[in-house]
Scaffold this active site. Structure first.
Site, PDB file in Angstrom:
ATOM      1  N   SER A 160       2.765  -2.098  10.428  1.00  0.00           N
ATOM      2  CA  SER A 160       4.205  -2.196  10.676  1.00  0.00           C
ATOM      3  C   SER A 160       4.798  -3.571  10.346  1.00  0.00           C
ATOM      4  CB  SER A 160       4.540  -1.785  12.114  1.00  0.00           C
ATOM      5  OG  SER A 160       4.141  -0.437  12.340  1.00  0.00           O
ATOM      6  N   LYS A 206       0.122   4.226  -0.336  1.00  0.00           N
ATOM      7  CA  LYS A 206      -0.547   5.434   0.168  1.00  0.00           C
ATOM      8  C   LYS A 206      -0.272   6.587  -0.799  1.00  0.00           C
ATOM      9  CE  LYS A 206      -0.388   3.406   4.700  1.00  0.00           C
ATOM     10  NZ  LYS A 206      -0.421   3.558   6.135  1.00  0.00           N
ATOM     11  N   ASN A 263       0.874  -1.173   0.000  1.00  0.00           N
ATOM     12  CA  ASN A 263       0.000   0.000   0.000  1.00  0.00           C
ATOM     13  C   ASN A 263       0.912   1.224   0.000  1.00  0.00           C
ATOM     14  OD1 ASN A 263      -1.805   2.035   0.463  1.00  0.00           O
ATOM     15  ND2 ASN A 263      -2.370   1.379   2.543  1.00  0.00           N
ATOM     16  N   GLU A 301      -7.311   5.007   7.252  1.00  0.00           N
ATOM     17  CA  GLU A 301      -7.079   6.422   6.918  1.00  0.00           C
ATOM     18  C   GLU A 301      -8.274   6.988   6.149  1.00  0.00           C
ATOM     19  OE1 GLU A 301      -3.203   5.798   5.183  1.00  0.00           O
ATOM     20  OE2 GLU A 301      -2.477   5.242   7.176  1.00  0.00           O
ATOM     21  N   GLU A 347      -6.210  -4.632  10.392  1.00  0.00           N
ATOM     22  CA  GLU A 347      -5.172  -3.618  10.590  1.00  0.00           C
ATOM     23  C   GLU A 347      -5.476  -2.804  11.839  1.00  0.00           C
ATOM     24  OE1 GLU A 347      -2.940  -2.616   6.706  1.00  0.00           O
ATOM     25  OE2 GLU A 347      -4.628  -1.266   6.884  1.00  0.00           O
ATOM     26  N   HIS A 367      -9.816   1.495   4.191  1.00  0.00           N
ATOM     27  CA  HIS A 367      -8.586   1.639   4.985  1.00  0.00           C
ATOM     28  C   HIS A 367      -8.865   2.601   6.144  1.00  0.00           C
ATOM     29  CE1 HIS A 367      -4.550   2.809   6.157  1.00  0.00           C
ATOM     30  NE2 HIS A 367      -4.144   1.682   5.597  1.00  0.00           N
ATOM     31  N   GLY A 396       1.934   2.366  10.680  1.00  0.00           N
ATOM     32  CA  GLY A 396       2.930   3.429  10.537  1.00  0.00           C
ATOM     33  C   GLY A 396       3.616   3.815  11.827  1.00  0.00           C
TER      34      GLY A 396
HETATM   35  P1  PGA Z   1       2.356   0.312   7.709  1.00  0.00           P
HETATM   36  O1  PGA Z   1       0.919   0.573   6.998  1.00  0.00           O
HETATM   37  O2  PGA Z   1       2.886  -0.973   7.144  1.00  0.00           O
HETATM   38  O3  PGA Z   1       3.187   1.510   7.322  1.00  0.00           O
HETATM   39  O4  PGA Z   1       2.094   0.225   9.164  1.00  0.00           O
HETATM   40  C1  PGA Z   1       0.021  -0.479   6.775  1.00  0.00           C
HETATM   41  C2  PGA Z   1      -1.242   0.058   6.145  1.00  0.00           C
HETATM   42  O5  PGA Z   1      -1.674   1.161   6.498  1.00  0.00           O
HETATM   43  O6  PGA Z   1      -1.846  -0.602   5.264  1.00  0.00           O
END
Ligand code: PGA
Length: 259
Positions: A216, A13, A11, A99, A170, A97, A176
């Site tokens: 992560s 982003k 992803n 976000e 998630e 997601h 993140g």
């Molecule tokens: P990350 O993000 O691996 O940077 O924690 C995962 C995601 O948001 O899909």
């Protein structure tokens, strides 16, 4: 139960210009030549989607979008529809997601409508669910996650089987942050999700749905996460931005099935 075919998904982003996307694909493809045991998806910004789809055509890598809108056309300024994604060669899309839910106000209902439309369009949805830190700390993890999973089934046709649907667990607090859920937490949540899918649609359906873990994931922890019975892959943000590190994750996922 036979292990489901693993998926490793990047992803990006809101990262990478078209030129950077091109360079990434060129670096990724030679590094994943031995990864026949896993499905591979790269979820890229709309602006790079057509180019990434073109460059990955005929390779094991599938190009996907990070969002879309469930109506097919019309007065929805700024939105992109499922037929538009298909038109540029996308084969998958992330839905709901955290976000999108938190920053852009997507509700369970919107996420459910999107998931249903993705499936009917023949695209592979990766439907994200997960709790915040506060919800986990107050013992509300399952209340939140089960509500998000149940909502998806309000709109999904009864005839849909499990294969065309992917969920990603998630936990918001692990995204993140470098703060990964323990392998036991990942197994606990994914097995509960599978149990709920069984209640809602029966054992065959539940056994066929692939459930990813995201938050992560990196080369140093992917092995123990993938080793969990109900974790069928990863949805990876930060560690997917470099082709080399994403290739390591893909190869780790591919080895789980054959191992
Ligand atoms: P990350 O993000 O691996 O940077 O924690 C995962 C995601 O948001 O899909």
């Amino acid at each position: 139960m036979a292990r489901r075919r693993p998926i490793m998904a990047a992803n990006w982003k809101m990262n990478k210009l078209v030129g950077e996307a091109r360079e990434y694909v060129e670096q990724l493809l030679p590094r994943i030549e031995g990864a026949g045991g896993a499905d591979i998806a790269v979820f890229v910004p709309f602006t790079a989607l057509g180019e990434v789809a073109r460059l990955t055509e005929g390779t094991p890598v599938v190009a996907g979008a990070q969002n879309f809108y469930y109506e097919d056309s019309g007065a929805f300024t700024g939105e992109v529809s499922a037929p538009m994604l298909l038109d540029v060669g996308a084969a998958a899309v992330i839905v709901g997601h955290s976000e999108r839910r938190e920053i852009f106000g997507e509700t369970d209902e919107m996420v459910a409508r999107k998931a249903a439309r993705v499936v009917s369009a023949g695209l592979l949805p990766v439907v994200c669910v997960g709790e915040t830190k506060e919800e986990r700390d107050s013992g509300g993890m399952w209340e939140k996650v089960s509500r998000q999973v149940r909502a998806v089934f309000e709109y999904l046709g009864d005839e849909t089987s499990g294969e065309p649907i992917v969920f990603a667990y998630e936990p918001v607090w692990a995204i993140g942050t470098g703060d990964t859920a323990t392998p036991e937490d990942a197994q606990d949540a994914t097995s509960k999700i599978r149990g709920l899918l069984g209640e809602l649609r029966g054992e065959d359906f539940a056994g066929a749905v692939r459930i990813l873990y995201g938050g992560s994931v990196k080369p140093g922890n992917v092995g123990e996460i993938m080793a969990q019975e109900d974790v069928d892959g990863g949805l990876v943000g930060g560690a997917s931005l470099e082709a080399e590190s994403f290739a390591e994750l893909v190869n780790a996922a591919a080895n789980v099935e054959s191992g």
